[in-house]
Design an enzyme around this catalytic site. Structure first.
Site, mmCIF file in Angstrom:
data_model
loop_
_atom_site.group_PDB
_atom_site.id
_atom_site.type_symbol
_atom_site.label_atom_id
_atom_site.label_comp_id
_atom_site.label_asym_id
_atom_site.label_seq_id
_atom_site.Cartn_x
_atom_site.Cartn_y
_atom_site.Cartn_z
ATOM 1 N N ARG A 20 0.825 -1.215 0.000
ATOM 2 C CA ARG A 20 0.000 0.000 0.000
ATOM 3 C C ARG A 20 0.855 1.258 0.000
ATOM 4 O O ARG A 20 0.608 2.196 -0.755
ATOM 5 C CB ARG A 20 -0.952 0.019 1.194
ATOM 6 C CG ARG A 20 -2.048 -1.022 1.117
ATOM 7 C CD ARG A 20 -2.900 -1.034 2.372
ATOM 8 N NE ARG A 20 -2.058 -1.370 3.511
ATOM 9 C CZ ARG A 20 -2.146 -0.808 4.714
ATOM 10 N NH1 ARG A 20 -3.050 0.118 4.963
ATOM 11 N NH2 ARG A 20 -1.349 -1.165 5.685
ATOM 12 N N ASN A 38 -6.073 -2.506 2.488
ATOM 13 C CA ASN A 38 -6.120 -3.951 2.674
ATOM 14 C C ASN A 38 -7.565 -4.405 2.784
ATOM 15 O O ASN A 38 -8.386 -3.737 3.414
ATOM 16 C CB ASN A 38 -5.377 -4.366 3.945
ATOM 17 C CG ASN A 38 -3.871 -4.276 3.807
ATOM 18 O OD1 ASN A 38 -3.327 -4.283 2.710
ATOM 19 N ND2 ASN A 38 -3.188 -4.198 4.935
#
Length: 91
Positions: A20, A38
């Protein structure tokens, strides 16, 4: 220059490997807004909004990801009429 908005779902070893944060760094370099987060099933969801060329470049990068990631599959969904975020976030 035409803008586009694309949602991607990235599958593989993509959680716990800075996926990320690395996606955010790539997006900021290219002037793309959106997010990377996520999902409970182990995937990462990425929303990308910006010039079509840069969204396409980030979409290609998603297949590689940072060192330590092992991407096995990426699906893309083009979103029409989606509100452009002001920045790129990670969740």
């Amino acid at each position: 220059m035409k803008n586009s908005c694309v949602r991607a779902y990235v599958t593989g070893k993509v959680q716990g490997v800075w996926y990320r944060r690395s996606t955010q760094e790539q997006a900021l370099k290219q002037g793309i807004t959106g997010y990377a987060k996520n999902l409970p099933d182990g995937r990462v969801e990425v929303l990308m909004f910006g010039p079509s060329e840069t969204v396409s470049a980030l979409s290609e990068w998603l297949w590689k990801g940072p060192d330590g990631a092992r991407v096995t599959h990426v699906t893309f969904e083009v979103l029409d009429g989606h509100h452009a975020p002001d920045h790129f976030s990670t969740y």
